[in-house]
Design a protein around this motif. Structure first.
Motif, PDB file in Angstrom:
ATOM      1  N   ALA A 337       0.832  -1.209   0.000  1.00 28.66           N
ATOM      2  CA  ALA A 337       0.000   0.000   0.000  1.00 28.66           C
ATOM      3  C   ALA A 337       0.865   1.257   0.000  1.00 28.66           C
ATOM      4  CB  ALA A 337      -0.929  -0.006   1.206  1.00 28.66           C
ATOM      5  N   LEU A 338       1.905   1.280   0.833  1.00 32.46           N
ATOM      6  CA  LEU A 338       2.829   2.417   0.868  1.00 32.46           C
ATOM      7  C   LEU A 338       3.511   2.623  -0.475  1.00 32.46           C
ATOM      8  CD1 LEU A 338       4.855   2.274   4.216  1.00 32.46           C
ATOM      9  CD2 LEU A 338       3.350   4.118   3.455  1.00 32.46           C
ATOM     10  N   ALA A 339       3.944   1.523  -1.091  1.00 34.62           N
ATOM     11  CA  ALA A 339       4.693   1.616  -2.336  1.00 34.62           C
ATOM     12  C   ALA A 339       3.825   2.145  -3.477  1.00 34.62           C
ATOM     13  CB  ALA A 339       5.260   0.241  -2.697  1.00 34.62           C
ATOM     14  N   LEU A 340       2.612   1.628  -3.613  1.00 31.58           N
ATOM     15  CA  LEU A 340       1.744   2.045  -4.711  1.00 31.58           C
ATOM     16  C   LEU A 340       1.384   3.526  -4.603  1.00 31.58           C
ATOM     17  CD1 LEU A 340      -0.545  -1.113  -4.747  1.00 31.58           C
ATOM     18  CD2 LEU A 340       1.246  -0.552  -6.401  1.00 31.58           C
ATOM     19  N   TYR A 341       0.949   3.934  -3.416  1.00 28.15           N
ATOM     20  CA  TYR A 341       0.635   5.348  -3.234  1.00 28.15           C
ATOM     21  C   TYR A 341       1.895   6.202  -3.224  1.00 28.15           C
ATOM     22  CZ  TYR A 341      -4.315   4.481  -2.379  1.00 28.15           C
ATOM     23  OH  TYR A 341      -5.645   4.149  -2.527  1.00 28.15           O
ATOM     24  N   GLY A 342       3.004   5.628  -2.732  1.00 26.77           N
ATOM     25  CA  GLY A 342       4.263   6.364  -2.760  1.00 26.77           C
ATOM     26  C   GLY A 342       4.682   6.702  -4.177  1.00 26.77           C
ATOM     27  N   CYS A 343       4.480   5.777  -5.106  1.00 26.30           N
ATOM     28  CA  CYS A 343       4.780   6.048  -6.524  1.00 26.30           C
ATOM     29  C   CYS A 343       3.852   7.135  -7.067  1.00 26.30           C
ATOM     30  CB  CYS A 343       4.648   4.771  -7.346  1.00 26.30           C
ATOM     31  SG  CYS A 343       5.922   3.528  -7.030  1.00 26.30           S
ATOM     32  N   ILE A 344       2.574   7.024  -6.745  1.00 30.14           N
ATOM     33  CA  ILE A 344       1.596   7.994  -7.245  1.00 30.14           C
ATOM     34  C   ILE A 344       1.907   9.406  -6.737  1.00 30.14           C
ATOM     35  CG2 ILE A 344      -0.848   8.664  -7.140  1.00 30.14           C
ATOM     36  CD1 ILE A 344      -1.503   5.640  -7.029  1.00 30.14           C
ATOM     37  N   PHE A 345       2.427   9.495  -5.505  1.00 23.97           N
ATOM     38  CA  PHE A 345       2.746  10.800  -4.922  1.00 23.97           C
ATOM     39  C   PHE A 345       4.190  11.233  -5.170  1.00 23.97           C
ATOM     40  CE2 PHE A 345      -0.736   9.824  -1.603  1.00 23.97           C
ATOM     41  CZ  PHE A 345      -1.703  10.399  -2.417  1.00 23.97           C
ATOM     42  N   GLY A 346       4.966  10.380  -5.854  1.00 24.03           N
ATOM     43  CA  GLY A 346       6.316  10.765  -6.241  1.00 24.03           C
ATOM     44  C   GLY A 346       7.365  10.662  -5.157  1.00 24.03           C
ATOM     45  N   TYR A 347       7.135   9.831  -4.127  1.00 26.49           N
ATOM     46  CA  TYR A 347       8.125   9.684  -3.072  1.00 26.49           C
ATOM     47  C   TYR A 347       9.309   8.841  -3.547  1.00 26.49           C
ATOM     48  CZ  TYR A 347       4.726  11.633   0.191  1.00 26.49           C
ATOM     49  OH  TYR A 347       3.845  12.466   0.831  1.00 26.49           O
ATOM     50  N   GLU A 348      10.499   9.249  -3.152  1.00 31.58           N
ATOM     51  CA  GLU A 348      11.713   8.544  -3.570  1.00 31.58           C
ATOM     52  C   GLU A 348      11.979   7.316  -2.709  1.00 31.58           C
ATOM     53  OE1 GLU A 348      16.472   9.420  -4.391  1.00 31.58           O
ATOM     54  OE2 GLU A 348      15.127  11.039  -3.770  1.00 31.58           O
ATOM     55  N   HIS A 349      11.696   7.435  -1.402  1.00 28.20           N
ATOM     56  CA  HIS A 349      11.970   6.341  -0.481  1.00 28.20           C
ATOM     57  C   HIS A 349      10.722   5.989   0.328  1.00 28.20           C
ATOM     58  CE1 HIS A 349      16.192   7.945  -0.972  1.00 28.20           C
ATOM     59  NE2 HIS A 349      16.350   6.672  -1.226  1.00 28.20           N
ATOM     60  N   ILE A 350      10.674   4.741   0.784  1.00 28.86           N
ATOM     61  CA  ILE A 350       9.573   4.296   1.630  1.00 28.86           C
ATOM     62  C   ILE A 350       9.508   5.131   2.902  1.00 28.86           C
ATOM     63  CG2 ILE A 350       8.881   2.415   3.172  1.00 28.86           C
ATOM     64  CD1 ILE A 350       7.838   2.023   0.392  1.00 28.86           C
ATOM     65  N   PRO A 404       9.709   2.867  -3.159  1.00 23.54           N
ATOM     66  CA  PRO A 404       8.386   2.380  -3.573  1.00 23.54           C
ATOM     67  C   PRO A 404       8.441   1.587  -4.872  1.00 23.54           C
ATOM     68  CG  PRO A 404       8.238   4.648  -2.806  1.00 23.54           C
ATOM     69  CD  PRO A 404       9.701   4.320  -2.883  1.00 23.54           C
ATOM     70  N   ALA A 405       9.294   1.999  -5.796  1.00 26.63           N
ATOM     71  CA  ALA A 405       9.371   1.309  -7.088  1.00 26.63           C
ATOM     72  C   ALA A 405       9.806  -0.139  -6.929  1.00 26.63           C
ATOM     73  CB  ALA A 405      10.328   2.049  -8.014  1.00 26.63           C
ATOM     74  N   ARG A 406      10.744  -0.409  -6.023  1.00 26.49           N
ATOM     75  CA  ARG A 406      11.185  -1.796  -5.820  1.00 26.49           C
ATOM     76  C   ARG A 406      10.053  -2.645  -5.275  1.00 26.49           C
ATOM     77  NH1 ARG A 406      12.889  -5.555  -2.009  1.00 26.49           N
ATOM     78  NH2 ARG A 406      12.276  -4.189  -0.289  1.00 26.49           N
ATOM     79  N   ILE A 407       9.367  -2.133  -4.263  1.00 34.10           N
ATOM     80  CA  ILE A 407       8.313  -2.922  -3.630  1.00 34.10           C
ATOM     81  C   ILE A 407       7.122  -3.107  -4.569  1.00 34.10           C
ATOM     82  CG2 ILE A 407       6.692  -2.969  -1.685  1.00 34.10           C
ATOM     83  CD1 ILE A 407       8.843  -1.529  -0.050  1.00 34.10           C
ATOM     84  N   ALA A 408       6.898  -2.157  -5.474  1.00 31.39           N
ATOM     85  CA  ALA A 408       5.775  -2.262  -6.412  1.00 31.39           C
ATOM     86  C   ALA A 408       6.024  -3.260  -7.531  1.00 31.39           C
ATOM     87  CB  ALA A 408       5.475  -0.885  -7.006  1.00 31.39           C
ATOM     88  N   THR A 409       7.250  -3.776  -7.631  1.00 31.94           N
ATOM     89  CA  THR A 409       7.580  -4.749  -8.665  1.00 31.94           C
ATOM     90  C   THR A 409       6.761  -6.030  -8.495  1.00 31.94           C
ATOM     91  OG1 THR A 409       9.837  -3.895  -8.788  1.00 31.94           O
ATOM     92  CG2 THR A 409       9.464  -6.088  -9.697  1.00 31.94           C
ATOM     93  N   ASP A 410       6.241  -6.551  -9.609  1.00 35.48           N
ATOM     94  CA  ASP A 410       5.528  -7.842  -9.629  1.00 35.48           C
ATOM     95  C   ASP A 410       4.300  -7.883  -8.721  1.00 35.48           C
ATOM     96  OD1 ASP A 410       7.602  -8.676 -11.297  1.00 35.48           O
ATOM     97  OD2 ASP A 410       8.717  -9.634  -9.683  1.00 35.48           O
ATOM     98  N   THR A 411       3.626  -6.756  -8.548  1.00 29.71           N
ATOM     99  CA  THR A 411       2.481  -6.724  -7.632  1.00 29.71           C
ATOM    100  C   THR A 411       1.386  -7.707  -8.025  1.00 29.71           C
ATOM    101  OG1 THR A 411       2.918  -4.416  -7.035  1.00 29.71           O
ATOM    102  CG2 THR A 411       0.708  -5.234  -6.625  1.00 29.71           C
ATOM    103  N   SER A 412       1.194  -7.929  -9.311  1.00 30.56           N
ATOM    104  CA  SER A 412       0.135  -8.860  -9.736  1.00 30.56           C
ATOM    105  C   SER A 412       0.358 -10.262  -9.180  1.00 30.56           C
ATOM    106  CB  SER A 412       0.052  -8.915 -11.265  1.00 30.56           C
ATOM    107  OG  SER A 412       1.186  -9.575 -11.816  1.00 30.56           O
TER     108      SER A 412
END
Length: 536
Positions: A337-350, A404-412
């Motif tokens: 959840a943090l990673a997906l929204y973190g990407c949407i909000f442009g955060y660099e780190h978790i 966030p980008a690392r954690i969002a990898t392979d979410t499906s």
């Protein structure tokens, strides 16, 4: 200072820098591993070098083990060519503490490494000769969740798996096919027992590995490549076991800022690489201090004494309870959840996302109120204690360069276990799904993320995912600022039992997710407005 066998002979320089070195004869360990191998491992990525190999290093240091680990790569071989070989298979273990301090040590448990990707016939020959050795107690894996996927979303074999099935055990490509081929070699040479141990962060990983290997073997048997006796060998737990495990240590991609710090200390050749296939690697591994590894104790040929270095051995039920606590309730759903929204909000780190009021409220509700309600205690640590550690020590570690980008990898590949279990648990226990707010927001956040448009209306990059092309195509049919374009696109996806474990509409939560998503596409800033509306 150089992290090589020659370089670490300058012990004074490493001592002055506060870097611990191996206190055993590395050359002797490598020779012993060639002659009497105990442990083969598929994958030489960050979690393996920073955690799994580190455990064997500790056993070597305590003289509880004399043999190291031999790694096998079926990927592009970049880990071998760019990281392992130039550094004589040594690794610089970099533990990142909350105050920014780096605890450093050089480990030497990797005794040899081979490429099984078609680029080195000599390596393939040597590994086929190694596989039957009776001394081998375990073959293990860190190949990510998608490494066990052998069929596409429609149930058809993936192209590389289909090719391996048709060619038989002589020339496999995929890791699972290589596993079946090496076990075939082992069976032909006397059928010595062995444990096949997945350390990947997915539910019932041992069962996944077993099912994939048996599927390949049975396809080969139907084509006459192997026989029924081999299938019985794979199915006999006195001969071959597939223990389930649960691993937990946050190990981000190697960070260039940390590489610069290491270089400034005088350590040479600490560059960060990205392979042609997108793997991120470096001679060092940056990771958090906290670590857990729980293993089902099924080893028909004995095993290294890993309990001496903190590994917890238990029953299949014990692993399942700890895994569900971590993967389905207390850590991984929150990270996603943090990673997906973190990407949407442009955060660099978790850790940046952990300064966001709405996101903190989101994951606190998700963890403490919604998931914790249906998670059973594994007894090793209570779920609430574990969750407290997540918030106080782990996700808030600003020195740990997780993204966030690392954690969002392979979410499906992850979303079924990270959220689907809680939905099912609510149904089984008779709890109303209408009481869930944070969980459907997390699912809606994934759908919004897949649009590849941030909350300011700008295009953003989506992390790799096996379903990326299909998901991107489907989400491209939605017209931004047109909520009325949603239903036709989302209904097939939210009904997909392969992705979510069940039809979310039949479960009674699909419409809620769809409605939340509609609120998030009304224009720039709509994602933030939606979170404020529900999370304060």
């Amino acid at each position: 200072m150089k992290v090589t066998l020659k370089g670490i002979k300058d012990r004074d320089a490493f001592d002055k820098a506060g870097i611990a070195l191996p206190d055993y004869d590395v050359a002797r360990v490598q020779a012993t591993s060639r002659n009497n191998p105990v442990w083969l491992h598929f994958g030489a990525g960050n979690i393996f070098r920073g955690y799994i190999a580190s455990l064997q290093h500790d056993l070597l240091s305590s003289r509880s083990q004399t043999s190291g680990i031999i790694t096998l790569s079926t990927h592009d071989g970049a880990e071998v060519d760019r990281v392992l070989s130039p550094h004589d298979r040594l690794a610089l273990e970099t533990t990142v503490l909350r105050d920014g301090t780096l605890n450093l040590r050089v480990t030497a448990a990797i005794a040899n490494s081979y490429k099984l990707n078609g680029s080195s016939p000599a390596d393939e020959y040597d590994v086929r000769a190694l596989a039957p050795r009776p001394s081998i107690q375990m073959i293990s894996y860190t190949i990510t969740e998608k490494g066990y996927v052998i069929r596409d979303i429609k149930g058809n074999f993936l192209p590389e798996i289909k090719k391996d099935i048709e060619s038989g055990p002589v020339a496999p490509c995929h890791t699972v096919s290589w596993t079946a081929a090496l076990l075939w070699e082992r069976w032909q040479a006397g059928a010595a027992p062995v444990a096949m141990v997945s350390f990947d962060n997915c539910s019932e990983n041992g069962n996944l590995l077993r099912d994939a290997v048996l599927t390949i073997a049975r396809e080969w048997e139907s084509r006459g490549f192997v026989n029924q006796a081999f299938i019985r060998y794979l199915s006999d737990e006195d001969s071959v076991t597939f223990p389930n495990t649960m691993i937990d240590r946050i190990t981000p991609y190697p960070d260039r800022d940390i590489a610069a710090r290491l270089t400034a200390m005088g350590i040479e050749d600490m560059e960060v690489y990205t392979s042609k296939k997108g793997a991120h690697m470096a001679p060092f591994v940056n990771m958090e201090k906290s670590r857990y590894l729980v293993i089902e104790d099924k080893f028909p040929n004995g095993r290294p004494q890993l309990e001496k270095v903190g590994v917890l051995f238990t029953t299949a039920r014990g692993v399942q309870l700890f895994e569900r606590m971590k993967v389905s309730a207390c850590l991984n759903p929150l990270q996603t959840a943090l990673a997906l929204y973190g990407c949407i909000f442009g955060y660099e780190h978790i850790s940046d996302a952990m300064n966001d009021r709405q996101l903190i409220n989101l994951i606190r509700r998700l963890g403490y109120e919604e998931c914790l309600r249906v998670v059973d205690s594994p007894m090793i640590v209570t779920p609430r204690e574990y969750l407290n550690e997540i918030f106080k020590e782990r996700l808030t570690n600003r020195a740990l360069p997780d993204t966030p980008a690392r954690i969002a990898t392979d979410t499906s590949q992850k979303i079924r276990m990270r959220f689907g279990y809680t939905i099912s648990a609510y149904q089984k226990r008779g709890y109303a799904l209408t009481s869930l707010v944070a969980l459907p927001l997390a699912l809606a956040g994934w759908l919004r993320y897949l649009m590849a448009i941030d909350d300011n209306g700008h295009t953003m990059k989506i992390s790799d995912d096996p379903m990326l092309s299909e998901l991107s195509r489907r989400m491209s049919e939605i017209i931004f600022t047109r909520p009325d374009s949603v239903e036709r696109t989302l209904r097939p996806l939210l009904s997909n039992e392969t992705v979510f474990g069940q039809n979310l509409y039949e479960a009674g939560i699909g419409q809620t997710v769809e409605n939340l998503f509609k609120e998030m596409i009304t224009g720039p800033g709509a994602v933030r407005a939606t979170l404020i509306r529900y999370m304060g």
